[in-house]
Motif scaffolding. Structure first.
Motif, PDB file in Angstrom:
ATOM      1  N   UNK A 155      -2.876   2.728   5.857  1.00 36.48           N
ATOM      2  CA  UNK A 155      -3.551   1.736   5.014  1.00 36.48           C
ATOM      3  C   UNK A 155      -2.861   1.542   3.680  1.00 36.48           C
ATOM      4  N   UNK A 184      -0.227 -10.288   5.993  1.00 37.20           N
ATOM      5  CA  UNK A 184      -1.361  -9.655   6.678  1.00 37.20           C
ATOM      6  C   UNK A 184      -1.984 -10.637   7.678  1.00 37.20           C
ATOM      7  N   UNK A 186      -0.207  -0.965   4.411  1.00 34.33           N
ATOM      8  CA  UNK A 186      -0.851  -2.263   4.641  1.00 34.33           C
ATOM      9  C   UNK A 186      -1.317  -2.903   3.328  1.00 34.33           C
ATOM     10  N   UNK A 187      -1.890  -2.069   2.460  1.00 33.67           N
ATOM     11  CA  UNK A 187      -2.452  -2.595   1.214  1.00 33.67           C
ATOM     12  C   UNK A 187      -1.386  -3.202   0.310  1.00 33.67           C
ATOM     13  N   UNK A 188      -0.119  -2.911   0.581  1.00 31.11           N
ATOM     14  CA  UNK A 188       0.950  -3.467  -0.259  1.00 31.11           C
ATOM     15  C   UNK A 188       1.602  -4.677   0.379  1.00 31.11           C
ATOM     16  N   UNK A 189       1.080  -5.091   1.508  1.00 36.17           N
ATOM     17  CA  UNK A 189       1.610  -6.270   2.193  1.00 36.17           C
ATOM     18  C   UNK A 189       0.919  -7.512   1.643  1.00 36.17           C
ATOM     19  N   UNK A 190       1.696  -8.570   1.395  1.00 34.88           N
ATOM     20  CA  UNK A 190       1.089  -9.774   0.827  1.00 34.88           C
ATOM     21  C   UNK A 190       0.116 -10.390   1.816  1.00 34.88           C
ATOM     22  N   UNK A 191      -0.859 -11.075   1.290  1.00 32.26           N
ATOM     23  CA  UNK A 191      -1.946 -11.636   2.098  1.00 32.26           C
ATOM     24  C   UNK A 191      -1.429 -12.494   3.241  1.00 32.26           C
TER      25      UNK A 191
END
Lengths: 455, 455
Positions: free
Chosen positions: B313, B324, B316-321
């Motif tokens: 996670x 995602x 994932x949390x550092x992936x741009x919207x």
């Protein structure tokens, strides 16, 4: 609700919220972002996370995507506790159903400004999440599609669910590293804030103990509590690092008279004689740091002790009922003391049973922990049951995550020493431990722990 | 409710319940025990656990102590699903908020009679607990004070909370050990019940995989689910041993249209296109083993696949919207396919976006898993989020505990193979796995899996 009389009013849907630090954040709730400003640290968060991270700041109002806030549904789910106030929420707040507890260590090379900014950012996000909002105005989906969202999103559609977020400072935060006082607060350390002494039978795991900072998140929906810890961990990126954490369920204490006394995993009612939220005199005497206490920046605060207590439940389950009750000192069915009466009847330690033996064993848990035998010493308990899966031997890895708040850690130390001969000790192991100074609540426009830095 | 049409009626407080196996158990609910008989195996349980364990059986009616049953309070808390019926509960039952999942291995030297008796005892206790009752008539506090209580007691005072308990048989239960067929069931093994093949990217922990027997306990109160697994583990003493277990929260699928689609820990809605409990045609086609399927004893049953899927996670949390959403193939805010519309709009895989590229990436999760690209292959999902604390690196140890029910394990295998190029694979790791044959529901008076032994 009962303790935050200088509190931020509940924000109606779409209303502006005055977050901490004097920076205004505009609400995003089912409409477009309205040009809100993120906190400096939150901007730093987004900017600091690699090539994919574009800053989401003043320009985020024109972001693509439909911004969706978090709905409020149902009475219990909609329950909101003010974040700002004289005391921090989560101490006398009616105990919620779920806990996510997390301990953090400050990272190397951080300084006083980093610590202050972290506390400001945490305050900003915690105040918002406590109202059922995303961590920032741009939130989970309102930012730029070319940036990671500020909020991780798993609480979208969930209301506040009574979320409280409570912060504390561990003894190590005040320590001087390699001869220097990194955060310039060593002189402000409360004299009583020292690592707990070793107790008889302690079997502590360093990775379930201690920590420079602590966050207790409680909510009636576990996803809301997990969302809070996850996002606060994320906000701490580069400044503090998660050291250990614990999930809990099935509260083991009550803080209001209308809450039923819950049962621990030994099947007994737990916390019958807890200090209740409306017992102002007892709270002032035993829980809140008073204005005459040292240091002054802790006035209105409290001290939090956490003990991870593994229960040998398979062993316990094979003990006959009479012995379980002798060990506990209470009846299993209704929680009455073995001297008779109902759950709330005061135990009579002088009462005798058949044959003249004490009705309540001298080494029973209820007797050794009772205020009457401890100079009136009382604490406010707020623990949870936990199950961490199972051991390699096929036994449930389960127990009590004991949490207590007290005016001084000395209260817990004295009680735990009094329990040295506790019959219950045969069935439990203390495997985690920590103590933290819990500062008073932040005033609106300020941040948690500000008094420590202003002192 | 929807699937158990041969069901035991909800027992009113104090009523007699006809438990499985034809043995009548008298209720204990706020009054004295009324001379109920325990199941043979439960008596064996008490007698087999050492010197302290006196049998609690026909003589228990005169037990000391006030016998207190489990109260029923509140609408959601009082929710009761019948245990007996055509299908087992817990498959199409509206997904509850909490999961405790446990896998067991039969112990060495057990034989066919031991296995049958275990299933009978489990049936007896599960049927009672599903109604919000203790595991036996003497229960948590109604037995002799000189014996360990049958029930561990932590659910005293809690209602059924929608508890369902679902049992399954793993491939290893049918294996012949050292050339002999221990349980005399090798010939009855469903041909499709074999260990799942290795999939690309599998990183399976043997201690979170497999097992001779499985129990899925779901309830709206975690303490009720934990109580069920704990007591069923206890009842298995000497016969089966807990191999691994998993707690889950925040359901990640819905099985009725009126349930909101929940979000997984990536912040996306999950299970939008799940098979719903009222879609009889789809259930018959994709979930229930049909009367023409082999073997006959599985008719009305299903196959359960569990996959413990760790989510990275923090990555994932550092992936741009936008990324995602590309990976997922859906919009984060409302869950609409990237081809447009609302959450329940069918994805249009032919639609193109700016520049002529497919609006839904060819390797997106939603496309690769979609029935239209998998020959109409559908499964019933019933997973939960999990958080197992944190790793030593200070990252949340969290993810999705994927559970699916299907008419044949082949459906899952085909889907998982189709996901080999899934963009999502970069952010997840499959770390646990298992497959079990879930027999049909037990008829009242019989026990779960009886058909396997009658075949």
């Amino acid at each position: 609700m009962t303790t935050n009389d200088d509190a931020l009013p509940d924000a109606p849907a779409g209303a502006e919220t005055p977050p901490a630090g004097g920076v205004s954040g505009a609400e995003v709730r089912g409409g477009e972002a309205r040009g809100g400003l993120s906190r400096r640290g939150l901007i730093g968060l987004a900017a600091g996370i690699g090539a994919a991270g574009l800053a989401v700041g003043a320009g985020a109002g024109s972001a693509a995507g439909v911004a969706v806030g978090r709905a409020r549904v149902g009475a219990s789910e909609a329950s909101v506790h003010p974040f700002f106030g004289v005391h921090q929420a989560g101490i006398t707040t009616p105990v919620q159903d779920h806990l996510h507890f997390a301990s953090f260590d400050m990272m190397a090379r951080t300084n006083r400004d980093d610590l202050i900014e972290l506390l400001q950012d945490w305050t900003y996000a915690a105040a918002r999440m406590s109202q059922g909002l995303d961590v920032s105005a741009t939130g989970a989906v309102g930012g730029s599609p070319e940036a990671p969202p500020d909020d991780t999103g798993e609480a979208l559609g969930l209301a506040a669910n009574g979320l409280t977020i409570t912060f504390g400072f561990g003894p190590t935060l005040f320590q001087t590293g390699a001869g220097e006082d990194r955060y310039g607060i060593a002189a402000q350390r409360p004299a009583a804030l020292t690592p707990l002494p070793a107790f008889l039978g302690d079997d502590l795991d360093p990775l379930a103990s201690g920590g420079d900072l602590v966050i207790q998140a409680c909510a009636d929906d576990p996803q809301v509590a997990v969302h809070a810890i996850r996002n606060l961990s994320r906000i701490a990126f580069g400044r503090a690092r998660l050291r250990w954490s614990q999930l809990g369920f099935g509260k083991t204490s009550k803080t209001t008279a209308d809450q039923a006394t819950p049962r621990n995993l030994f099947g007994f009612k737990d916390g019958t004689a807890n200090i209740l939220a409306d017992d102002t005199a007892a709270l002032d005497a035993h829980v809140w740091v008073g204005s005459g206490d040292e240091p002054a920046w802790m006035t209105g605060g409290s001290y939090l002790v956490a003990r991870k207590i593994a229960m040998l439940i398979e062993t316990w389950d094979r003990v006959r009922l009479a012995e379980q009750e002798r060990v506990t000192g209470r009846d299993k069915a209704i929680g009455a003391p073995l001297s008779g009466g109902q759950e709330n009847t005061a135990p009579d330690f002088a009462a005798t049973g058949p044959g003249g033996a004490p009705a309540i064993d001298a080494r029973s848990h209820v007797r050794l922990a009772h205020p009457d035998l401890n100079g009136g010493n009382r604490i406010l308990r707020r623990g949870y049951n936990y199950v961490d899966g199972n051991t390699g031997l096929g036994r449930l890895d389960a127990g009590l995550f004991f949490l207590s708040y007290q005016r001084s850690p000395d209260q817990f130390v004295a009680l735990q020493k009094a329990l040295a001969t506790d019959l219950l000790a045969e069935y439990i192991r203390h495997i985690g431990s920590g103590v933290w100074a819990v500062p008073p609540g932040a005033a609106a426009g300020s941040y948690v722990g500000a008094g420590l830095f202003d002192a």
